[in-house]
Enzyme design. Structure first.
Site, short mmCIF file in Angstrom:
data_model
loop_
_atom_site.label_atom_id
_atom_site.label_comp_id
_atom_site.label_asym_id
_atom_site.label_seq_id
_atom_site.Cartn_x
_atom_site.Cartn_y
_atom_site.Cartn_z
CG ASP A 1 -2.19 0.81 1.07
OD1 ASP A 1 -2.07 2.02 0.81
OD2 ASP A 1 -3.28 0.25 1.18
CG ASP B 1 2.20 5.12 -6.59
OD1 ASP B 1 1.10 4.63 -6.90
OD2 ASP B 1 2.58 6.24 -6.97
CE1 TYR C 1 -13.70 2.75 -6.68
CE2 TYR C 1 -16.09 2.60 -6.69
CZ TYR C 1 -14.86 2.12 -6.29
OH TYR C 1 -14.79 1.00 -5.49
CE LYS D 1 -12.65 -0.27 -8.05
NZ LYS D 1 -11.49 -1.12 -7.66
#
Length: 268
Positions: free
Chosen positions: A53, A79, A173, A177
């Site tokens: 993370d 990253d 988003y 996705k």
């Protein structure tokens, strides 16, 4: 006439005994929420887990939780939108032990829903870098290793937003996705000849991190009640529900399952 079997199962708990002893698993977004739950679930089942993370403090919490459960794991600050950093992590993990699984998730980067005309270029691309570019970079990095072994599991974490509309109202988003789901299906066909499966878990709304907590609070009592009423099981799920779906896709039970999107949302 041929009759297909049906199954009615009455049980008090999980029936499958899933283990990953000796397998290397890389999990992104492991500082909290789904990524943390997935990391801990694999570590508890014997996997050599590499949890990464950009949130170093959260990673250390994940590491401490795993130690408390006597299922240690490795943590790395990475990253996922940095191709070189992703390749370096995969090289390091593959050099320590043989394995065949990789789990990828993303997020909204603290953004909130805003009108279309207010969205800046940087905000749009930032969400794509984490949710789509990261999935591509990790798949690209692990594919040669999995091909050489003739086996592998790639499990992406998308969202119900990728199959419909996003509760967050964040255009990037929902778009990223949906694109990640397309990538999952495409890679399943490209990599299947080497025994590599590529699948996708699409969670419903789960209170799993500070962002989803803020989102939940923003609905107010009436909005929260409506959300739950629209779920077949009339309750919210947990990060462990998502982790269990990932465990299935990564297990031998899913050896002939690829290119699939599993909605884990309590029923819509």
């Amino acid at each position: 006439m041929q009759f297909r079997p049906t199954i009615d199962l009455l049980c008090d708990g999980p029936a499958m005994n899933v283990r990953f002893d000796g397998q290397t698993v890389i999990v992104t977004g492991a500082a909290h929420g789904f990524g943390r739950a997935i990391s801990l679930a694999f570590a508890a089942r014997g996997a050599n887990v590499w949890a990464c993370d950009v949130n170093d403090a959260g990673l250390r919490e994940t590491e401490a939780l795993s130690a408390e459960r006597e299922a240690p794991l490795q943590v790395r600050t990475v990253d996922v939108s940095n191709r070189e950093a992703v390749q370096a992590l995969v090289k390091e993990a593959s050099g320590r032990a043989g394995g065949r699984s990789r789990e990828q998730r993303g997020g909204v980067l603290g953004q909130v829903g805003r009108p279309l005309e207010q969205i800046g270029q940087d905000d749009w691309h930032a969400i794509f870098r984490v949710n789509l570019d990261g999935a591509f970079y990790f798949s690209q990095a692990v594919a040669p290793l999995m091909k050489a072994r003739g086996a592998g599991r790639i499990v992406n974490i998308s969202s119900g937003a990728g199959l419909g509309v996003s509760l967050t109202g964040i255009q990037a988003y929902a778009s990223a996705k949906a694109a990640q789901i397309g990538l999952t299906r495409q890679l399943a066909h490209e990599l299947g000849a080497w025994g590599i499966t590529v699948n996708n878990v699409a969670p419903g709304f789960v209170r799993s991190n500070p962002t989803t907590e803020r989102q939940w609070e923003s609905y107010g009592e009436e909005g929260q009640r409506r959300l739950i009423d629209n779920i077949a099981m009339k309750r919210l799920g947990s990060p462990d529900d998502i982790a269990h779906a990932v465990l299935f896709f990564a297990s031998e039970y899913a050896g002939w399952v690829t290119g699939q999107i599993l909605s884990v949302d309590g029923g819509k």
